[in-house]
Design a protein around this motif. Structure first.
Motif, short mmCIF file in Angstrom:
data_model
loop_
_atom_site.label_atom_id
_atom_site.label_comp_id
_atom_site.label_asym_id
_atom_site.label_seq_id
_atom_site.Cartn_x
_atom_site.Cartn_y
_atom_site.Cartn_z
N HIS A 120 -1.74 4.39 2.02
CA HIS A 120 -2.22 3.02 1.50
C HIS A 120 -1.80 1.91 0.37
CE1 HIS A 120 -5.66 5.01 4.02
NE2 HIS A 120 -4.35 6.04 4.08
N ARG A 128 -4.96 -5.05 0.76
CA ARG A 128 -4.71 -3.46 0.81
C ARG A 128 -4.26 -3.25 2.53
NH1 ARG A 128 -7.39 0.51 -1.34
NH2 ARG A 128 -8.47 -0.85 -3.68
N THR A 130 -2.02 0.22 5.09
CA THR A 130 -1.55 1.15 5.05
C THR A 130 -0.32 1.26 6.13
OG1 THR A 130 -2.61 1.68 7.21
CG2 THR A 130 -3.45 2.58 5.25
#
Ligand code: NAP
Length: 490
Positions: A120, A128, A130
């Motif tokens: 992450h 953000r 992943t």
């Protein structure tokens, strides 16, 4: 036990669009990975070649060796390419291989945590993401090391680190001080002697300088390179270069080897022939084995330092004052510009990023004593996370592009194990790292890097943080991973 074997679509995040990140991007695209992103903290590709723009910036590895094996370059102007050409080469390569769309510029990764089997990532901007796989291609020498000099903040002229060159500051007719005589300081002084009104080179420790000729490639040669790319491949694989690298890297394994003494004799002869003044020559003569610090190749430093407007200052810096540098002999060296060519914090790698592996283990804690990585690429408790040009890889006077390509060959095989659907996690074992490190440290202490000088090769305990064996051994190690040294989880 039957293993699931459905090819998985992996998301791969690459940290940094410098030489190694560009390589990873190209290779991932070629291998058909469709979900790849390269996060780059700056607005351009190029890494160290983007950040360093100082006068005289030159790559001291031969140009045709400092290229990707798959992208030979007929346009190099010289045997040792100017920094701006290296930067242009990387930009050209990104455009030619069509990977610009993979790069997200101005996105600095600040956090990278392994939770529930995925990485992450958090960017400074708040973005953000992943990833299944992370490739850290953050480079080695990118955090400036500023000297702790009394009074530095009181200097009233301009001052900056060599990798933060302010091109709005005039040089012509100015009195310039340069602290540091590593590869950077030597190149800067060579470029400024005769251009600035006065160049004062502050040397704490003398450096070995190896002679090199920096020939231009003629228009005819370049035309020949363009029409026959085999000529370029031959130059990259040129026997003299390769055998020199092999000879040099074998020589550094033993400070008493005849080869290292031969290299030292060449550099000593160069000093003796180039600098007739005994007092100056003595100041320039190192008192440690050659190649203990990274060897400096320079065609013109000795000439530059003997220029009437240049001075080698070896009296030691007492403090910096408003008007310049006061040395321990009491003399004030008045300056308009002070350049800090004082090197880099070479132990940072991905840091200050907060990288956390399995069960919240922090990279900062794992690396509290020294940065460690199995074969320089993988860290136990950090699954599916790999480094290019990570800690304890080969460093020296040869092409790091070649090293990164070899590492990619190795890492790509580990990634394939997850992509194939056979395994979910691939993680180096603690035992593999510990055994590697014990053997590595024992061997590193015996190399010329550990023979009694200070340099950025040394870790906090004074142990060379380098690959201490032959290039051949590295090539063999990178051919294919030994799966006994990895934990594989389906
Ligand atoms: P460096 O080799 O680490 O040299 C730093 C210099 O600053 C040394 O001379 C050091 O002196 C001096 N210094 C540091 N703190 C000081 C202080 N407080 N007072 C006085 N002197 C101080 O750094 P660099 O020259 O930037 O080179 C780093 C590496 O970058 C090179 O080794 C090379 O790998 C790479 N590089 C490559 C090229 C290329 O052409 N390929 C060009 C430039 C750089 P001491 O020796 O006494 O410690």
């Amino acid at each position: 036990m039957d293993k699931q074997k459905t090819q998985r679509e992996l998301r791969v995040v690459v940290m940094g669009a410098g030489m190694a990140g560009i390589l990873a991007g190209i290779k991932l695209r070629e291998a058909g990975f469709s979900s790849v992103v390269i996060y780059e903290k700056a607005a351009r590709v190029g890494g160290t070649w983007r950040e360093n723009t100082y006068p005289g910036l030159t790559c001291d590895v031969p140009s045709h060796a400092y290229t990707y094996s798959f992208e030979p370059n007929p346009e190099w102007s010289r045997f040792l390419p100017p920094g701006a050409e290296v930067q242009a080469y990387f930009e050209h390569t990104v455009a030619k291989y069509g990977i610009a769309d993979l790069i997200r510029f101005n996105e600095e990764i600040v956090g990278c945590e392994y939770l529930d089997g995925r990485w992450h990532l958090t960017m400074k901007s708040g973005l953000r993401d992943t990833a299944d796989i992370v490739i850290a291609a953050t480079g080695v020498l990118h955090h400036p090391k500023l000297p702790e000099l009394k009074g530095l903040a009181s200097f009233e002229g301009k001052s900056f680190h060599s990798s933060r060159w302010d091109h709005s500051v005039p040089l012509d007719g100015q009195r310039v001080g340069v602290i540091g005589n590593g590869s950077t300081g030597v190149q800067i002084v060579s470029a400024l002697a005769g251009r600035a009104a006065k160049v004062s080179h502050f040397q704490r420790t003398a450096q070995w300088i190896f002679p090199v000729e920096n020939l231009h490639f003629s228009d005819e040669q370049k035309a020949a390179f363009r029409s026959d790319t085999q000529l370029l491949r031959d130059l990259r694989n040129e026997p003299t270069y390769l055998s020199n690298v092999e000879r040099f890297t074998n020589a550094v394994l033993d400070p008493e080897s005849p080869e290292i003494k031969e290299i030292e004799a060449i550099a000593l002869g160069h000093l003796e022939r180039s600098v007739p003044d005994t007092a100056l020559r003595n100041k320039l003569l190192p008192d440690y084995r050659i190649a203990c610090k990274r060897l400096i190749y320079s065609p013109d430093y000795y000439k530059a330092i003997q220029h009437p407007d240049a001075a080698l200052v070896t009296d030691g810096i007492e403090c910096v004052e408003a008007r310049g540098i006061r040395t321990r002999d009491g003399k004030l060296h008045e300056l308009d510009l002070l350049v800090l060519a004082t090197g880099f914090k070479a132990d940072q790698f991905m840091r200050p990023m907060n990288v956390q592996g399995r069960d919240g283990v922090k990279l900062n804690d794992v690396w509290a004593k020294r940065p460690r990585a199995y074969l320089a690429v993988a860290i136990p408790q950090f699954p599916n996370f790999y480094m290019l040009n990570g800690p304890t890889g080969p460093v020296g006077n040869f092409s790091l592009i070649d090293i990164a390509e070899q590492q990619w060959q190795y890492v790509s095989q580990l990634i394939e194990l997850v992509r194939s659907g056979e395994y979910r996690e691939v993680e180096a074992t603690q035992q593999a790292l510990d055994e590697y490190d014990v053997a590595r440290i024992a061997a590193a202490k015996k190399t010329v890097f550990g023979s009694g000088c200070n340099s950025w090769y040394l870790d906090a305990e004074g142990v060379p943080a380098t690959w201490p064996w032959s290039q051949q051994r590295f090539r063999e190690a990178m051919t294919a991973p030994n799966m006994d040294h990895y934990t594989l989880r389906a």
